[in-house]
Scaffold this motif. Structure first.
Motif, short mmCIF file in Angstrom:
data_model
loop_
_atom_site.label_atom_id
_atom_site.label_comp_id
_atom_site.label_asym_id
_atom_site.label_seq_id
_atom_site.Cartn_x
_atom_site.Cartn_y
_atom_site.Cartn_z
N PHE A 17 -3.37 6.72 2.36
CA PHE A 17 -2.55 5.68 1.51
C PHE A 17 -3.32 4.56 1.23
CE2 PHE A 17 0.57 8.76 3.30
CZ PHE A 17 1.65 9.10 2.59
N TYR A 18 -3.21 3.94 0.31
CA TYR A 18 -3.70 2.57 -0.10
C TYR A 18 -2.37 1.85 -0.14
CZ TYR A 18 -8.71 3.59 -0.81
OH TYR A 18 -9.96 3.92 -0.65
N ILE A 19 -2.30 0.72 0.77
CA ILE A 19 -1.04 0.02 0.67
C ILE A 19 -1.42 -1.37 0.55
CG2 ILE A 19 1.05 -0.42 2.22
CD1 ILE A 19 0.26 2.17 3.80
N LYS A 20 -1.96 -2.00 1.74
CA LYS A 20 -2.26 -3.56 1.28
C LYS A 20 -3.58 -3.43 0.28
CE LYS A 20 -1.05 -4.58 6.25
NZ LYS A 20 -1.63 -4.75 7.62
N ASN A 21 -4.24 -2.50 0.10
CA ASN A 21 -5.22 -2.56 -0.67
C ASN A 21 -5.15 -1.93 -2.14
OD1 ASN A 21 -7.45 -4.30 0.43
ND2 ASN A 21 -7.76 -2.46 2.06
N GLU A 22 -3.81 -1.64 -2.30
CA GLU A 22 -3.42 -0.65 -3.49
C GLU A 22 -3.86 -1.36 -4.84
OE1 GLU A 22 -1.30 -0.01 -7.02
OE2 GLU A 22 -0.82 -1.64 -5.56
N SER A 23 -3.71 -2.63 -4.65
CA SER A 23 -4.06 -3.57 -6.06
C SER A 23 -5.54 -3.51 -6.39
CB SER A 23 -3.48 -4.97 -5.81
OG SER A 23 -4.03 -5.58 -4.76
N LYS A 24 -6.36 -3.41 -5.28
CA LYS A 24 -7.76 -3.28 -5.39
C LYS A 24 -8.28 -2.26 -6.06
CE LYS A 24 -8.47 -6.56 -1.51
NZ LYS A 24 -8.95 -6.95 -0.35
N ILE A 25 -7.51 -1.00 -5.89
CA ILE A 25 -8.21 0.25 -6.49
C ILE A 25 -7.03 0.62 -7.56
CG2 ILE A 25 -9.24 0.81 -4.48
CD1 ILE A 25 -6.52 2.90 -4.61
N ARG A 26 -6.20 -0.12 -7.95
CA ARG A 26 -5.15 0.35 -9.12
C ARG A 26 -5.80 0.69 -10.31
NH1 ARG A 26 -0.52 -3.96 -9.80
NH2 ARG A 26 -0.37 -3.31 -7.43
#
Length: 211
Positions: free
Chosen positions: A102-111
């Motif tokens: 899961f990407y959680i805190k870094n989700e926006s960086k790989i969106r």
């Protein structure tokens, strides 16, 4: 000439170990195996492991993944679930396919990204490994700098958090510090075997705000 690995049958719960595999050979093997397959790989400085999971491994993985997704949804946290994506870093000569991540805190960086490169993109915030077939490679996750690794084995959940480049077992999750994850995840997984998936997830969603 490279042997076509898709022709090799690996029985569920078994693994194949290959030594002295170069990075170029690894890339060729991954291409040959294809993306839509049950087998998982782990690559550590020339040693390649290919493993076929057991059916119960997949059941545990799916339910635990569903519980994490439900928790993130109830907390209204954006996330991206990438399953058994191959994460690799050529400079470190290491690669892994988690059971789930899961990407959680870094989700926006790989969106919105279709392909990830750990040379420039952050690693997943959370990786999950089901250890029924003794496959976890913490050292590879450490090298790839995955902040949190969950290992589920024999009905117990172990949380490992990255500190100074090495994993330390923790009673708290980095991503869900306010929740008794170690007790709750195995409890609701066990509940799903008698109550069913949907009923269990419904009960879990009701439990989340009570914490």
């Amino acid at each position: 000439m490279l042997l076509e690995f898709k022709r090799i049958y690996i029985p569920p719960g078994q693994r194949v170990l290959l030594r002295d595999v170069t990075w170029q050979e690894l890339e060729a093997i991954l291409e040959d195996l294809g993306e839509h397959r049950a087998a998982r790989i782990a690559y550590d400085r020339g040693i390649l492991e290919i493993m076929a999971p057991l059916p119960e491994h997949e059941f545990d993985k799916e339910i635990i993944s569903d519980l994490v997704k439900a928790l993130l949804e109830e907390l209204d946290i954006e996330f991206r679930c990438l399953g058994s994506t191959t994460f690799k870093n050529q400079a470190m000569a290491q690669g892994i396919e988690p059971d789930q991540c899961f990407y959680i805190k870094n989700e926006s960086k790989i969106r919105g990204k279709k392909r990830l490169d750990l040379a420039v993109d952050p690693p997943p915030d959370l990786a999950l490994e089901i250890d029924i077939t003794s496959r976890t490679h913490p050292n590879i996750y450490e090298a790839l700098k995955v902040p949190e690794l969950w290992r589920f084995e024999r009905g117990k959940l172990q949380i490992n958090v990255l500190q100074n480049g090495h994993y330390v077992e923790s009673q708290q999750s980095l991503n869900f510090p306010l929740f008794p994850i170690i007790a709750a995840i195995p409890q609701y997984l066990e509940q799903s075997t008698t109550a069913g998936r949907n009923a269990t997830l419904k009960a879990f969603r009701l439990w989340v705000p009570q914490q």
